[in-house]
Design an enzyme around this catalytic site. Structure first.
Site, PDB file in Angstrom:
ATOM      1  N   CYS A 199      -0.651   4.402   2.221  1.00 49.19           N
ATOM      2  CA  CYS A 199      -0.687   4.331   3.689  1.00 49.19           C
ATOM      3  C   CYS A 199      -0.140   2.954   4.056  1.00 49.19           C
ATOM      4  CB  CYS A 199      -2.064   4.640   4.259  1.00 49.19           C
ATOM      5  SG  CYS A 199      -3.488   3.933   3.411  1.00 49.19           S
ATOM      6  N   SER A 200      -0.919   2.100   4.661  1.00 46.37           N
ATOM      7  CA  SER A 200      -0.415   0.758   4.969  1.00 46.37           C
ATOM      8  C   SER A 200      -1.547  -0.254   4.952  1.00 46.37           C
ATOM      9  CB  SER A 200       0.261   0.740   6.351  1.00 46.37           C
ATOM     10  OG  SER A 200       1.264   1.723   6.439  1.00 46.37           O
ATOM     11  N   CYS A 201      -2.485  -0.136   4.002  1.00 51.44           N
ATOM     12  CA  CYS A 201      -3.623  -1.041   3.931  1.00 51.44           C
ATOM     13  C   CYS A 201      -3.133  -2.485   3.846  1.00 51.44           C
ATOM     14  CB  CYS A 201      -4.493  -0.714   2.725  1.00 51.44           C
ATOM     15  SG  CYS A 201      -5.270   0.911   2.849  1.00 51.44           S
ATOM     16  N   CYS A 215       0.885  -1.168   0.000  1.00 50.66           N
ATOM     17  CA  CYS A 215       0.000   0.000   0.000  1.00 50.66           C
ATOM     18  C   CYS A 215       0.914   1.207   0.000  1.00 50.66           C
ATOM     19  CB  CYS A 215      -0.893   0.006   1.239  1.00 50.66           C
ATOM     20  SG  CYS A 215      -1.838   1.545   1.423  1.00 50.66           S
TER      21      CYS A 215
END
Lengths: 214, 219, 219, 214
Positions: free
Chosen positions: D120-122, D117
């Site tokens: 962000c950090s999905c 991601c």
């Protein structure tokens, strides 16, 4: 990038030395490096003094103001400036480091030029001296190309809605100086009086020349 | 490299803060940081492109946290070490290794004015004509080298018009990495703001960028 | 917004450091930071898109200097203030204003498992068919909004192929800024690595990105 | 962005409070906010405990390993996983927050999938739990899309030169899990034994399942 103050708000002085063992306080770090380089005979402190004196007292925006005032008053000079800006500027004694190649870009009715260097902070040193803090800031470098009216508004400059804004991104050793439009009501002024109206910011395109006192 | 130095078009950095023409230096150490960088550059061991790249490759946190002359100083330290002017031991000890080879002569005070006035022009001769002429439409290449480049990220893969031919100049993307870099024709290429930024940009506005022939393809 | 959160394709951040599956949390306060963010999100006052944008709009220095859960916490503070859960005075004083309105009921321990298992699906109904079908070639728009967008900068103005249709999902770019954001058809769009990164990329490699219909134009 | 340690090397603790008057030390800041929110009745500490317990002990990569092992052993399940990953995963009891919509992407001979991601950090929480530090790092998020072989090399993974690498950038609420290829020589193993071979990293595409003991 984010600031240029001696002690930025986000600065961290909790470590005494950097990865090289140098002091982390920038003033102490710079002094430590100078001391070492002098000891090694690689720099002469008198040369550093002369470099500082050059950019503090000799090479600055008053040079560029002379170029602009001359262009405003001498049509032949203006033609030479258009044909070969570097050579025309050298006529006045300005040349060299940080401006080996200069292109003068002229404002005109309905056309406004703006200078930036998005990748670092390239600036026409021989005619404008060292760049101001804002020219080096991330805020200016990021926004000037995508939101020129926005950065102009930060400087209190509002251009007519139909003015064409030409932004010049200084990505090579070609540096730019903006020749602003000559203010109205200055027909009676000589070169030195005109030069006094030419601000640094107006030669970057982030301002306009001063108006004449009524 | 796609680094934090390549700021054109970024959002979120806040307003631009005007300042008066003076003082030129906001701290005494700025003067020494500037002058040392200029004086050491005069040895001719690195190009301005290599020094730019030394600053661009600082750790990301330093790119954001350090002030302008701190970044210059950090870049200078990189160059001093790379080119053998100082050793890590000398930096750590803060004194010269008595056995180190000496280089002479250093730039002197009386020479400064002439050195600054001469500078280091990037114009070169080239034995072939430029590929493009003012008025030509060109497309910038879409390339993302991890190395130094003066083609900003915001201008890649876009169509513009040649507005000036500057003549052949040493190719910065190459000179950052090797001293004998070739010259390439250098152009000012004008891009409509809407070409770069989409329909949100104002019609008629433009951004003009100096680009070398390897950055450009015919349209 | 073209912010420091939009990292795809950037250089200079160093190697990726592997780590074992455990521990899940590297500090005790990480646990509380995570759990507070989840629990406060359960009030339903902001969407995940708004919370992402709250983190994206942190000052650039915070984006680089702060660790992951520090950024979550800073984003949470933004949201708590914006939505009136706490006041600046309360944060500064560290205690509740006795006159402040109370909201009830807070999420309780026994409810947690069901709340997590339910989540907050983004799929929606939509009374129009999708404009594109798997197999269609599309071009992403070249737009640089200062607002939230899930079209990464590296993928703007590029041609890809629809490989999956995910159905209509609430449009994140809009929902970050208003609660009643519409749904839009959502697709997985595959881009050849060479289309995105130029001839330096490997042939055959690809990057697939989920994009909503407003991000796409027919080719 | 640059690190995820409790006390990053570039951290600055020289100020005691942030712009809101909260402590600048992150542990103290988080505690101050929790205290205030509890006092206001906005959060129940027991709910926070339950959330932590969920992600520390219940929701993690062992869930995803069950999905993978089932897909390796049950052709009908694999077909359901292909047709509707979210529903097939919910059959095993995994659903909800951070993975309301999941697509399982299958490795195959000559095809390797990788999840990232960049914005962000999905991450697919119901099947993999909370993302590891490296998944959230700027290093991974920046490089996975432009240099997938490079990040794989950081993990000691070298794929054949002709393997097609498919990177999936998780830009929406659709989350991905990689179904790695079943290791050779595992024909005799049951679901639980197979699940033990499935590493977290192999379900992100940054690793391969463990080999069977000879």
């Amino acid at each position: 990038m984010a600031h240029d103050e001696p002690h930025g708000a986000h600065h961290h002085h909790d470590h005494e030395h950097d990865a090289h063992g140098l002091p982390s306080e920038p003033d102490l770090k710079v002094r430590a490096i100078e001391t070492l380089l002098v000891e090694k005979g690689l720099i002469d402190p008198a040369a550093l003094d002369a470099i500082v004196d050059s950019y503090e007292n000799r090479i600055g925006p008053r040079n560029g103001a002379q170029v602009v005032a001359r262009a405003w008053t001498d049509p032949d000079y203006r033609e030479r400036l258009r044909a070969d800006s570097t050579a025309a500027i050298a006529e006045l004694g300005y040349s060299g480091r940080g401006g080996e190649h200069i292109v003068a870009v002229e404002n005109a009715p309905g056309v406004h030029n703006l200078i930036v260097c998005t990748l670092c902070s390239c600036y026409p040193w021989p005619v404008l001296g060292l760049p101001p803090t804002w020219y080096k800031s991330a805020a200016y470098r990021s926004r000037a190309v995508i939101d020129p009216r926005g950065v102009l508004a930060d400087f209190g400059v509002t251009l007519p809605a139909d003015t064409e804004i030409r932004v010049w991104d200084s990505t090579s050793e070609i540096r730019y100086i903006v020749i602003p439009e000559r203010p109205a009501g200055t027909e009676h002024l000589g070169v030195e009086e005109l030069a006094a109206l030419v601000t640094r910011d107006s030669m970057v395109g982030m301002g306009l020349p001063k108006a004449v006192a009524a | 490299m796609n680094g934090l130095h390549d700021l054109g078009g970024m959002h979120g950095f806040g307003p631009v803060i005007p300042e008066p023409e003076r003082p030129v230096f906001h701290a005494e150490w700025y003067k020494r940081a500037l002058a040392m960088t200029v004086a050491m550059g005069n040895w001719g061991r690195w190009s301005i492109d290599e020094s730019r790249h030394a600053r661009e490759t600082l750790p990301p946190a330093d790119m954001v946290n350090l002030s302008y002359y701190e970044r210059w100083t950090a870049g200078l330290v990189t160059l001093l070490l790379r080119h053998g002017f100082v050793t890590r031991d000398e930096l750590r000890e803060g004194r010269a290794d008595a056995n180190a080879a000496r280089e002479t002569p250093a730039l002197t005070g009386p020479e400064v004015a002439a050195v600054l006035a001469r500078g280091s022009p990037s114009a070169r001769d080239l034995d072939r004509p430029p590929r493009f002429q003012p008025g030509d439409r060109v497309r910038t290449i879409n390339a993302h080298p991890p190395t130094h480049t003066r083609l900003p990220r915001y201008a890649r893969g876009h169509v513009g018009e040649i507005v000036l031919y500057h003549g052949p100049h040493v190719f910065a993307d190459a000179r950052a990495h090797r001293k004998d870099a070739p010259a390439e024709p250098l152009y000012a290429v004008r891009f409509a703001a809407r070409e770069l930024w989409g329909p949100g940009a104002e019609a008629g506005h433009s951004v003009t960028i100096n680009l070398w022939e390897p950055h450009l393809e015919p349209v």
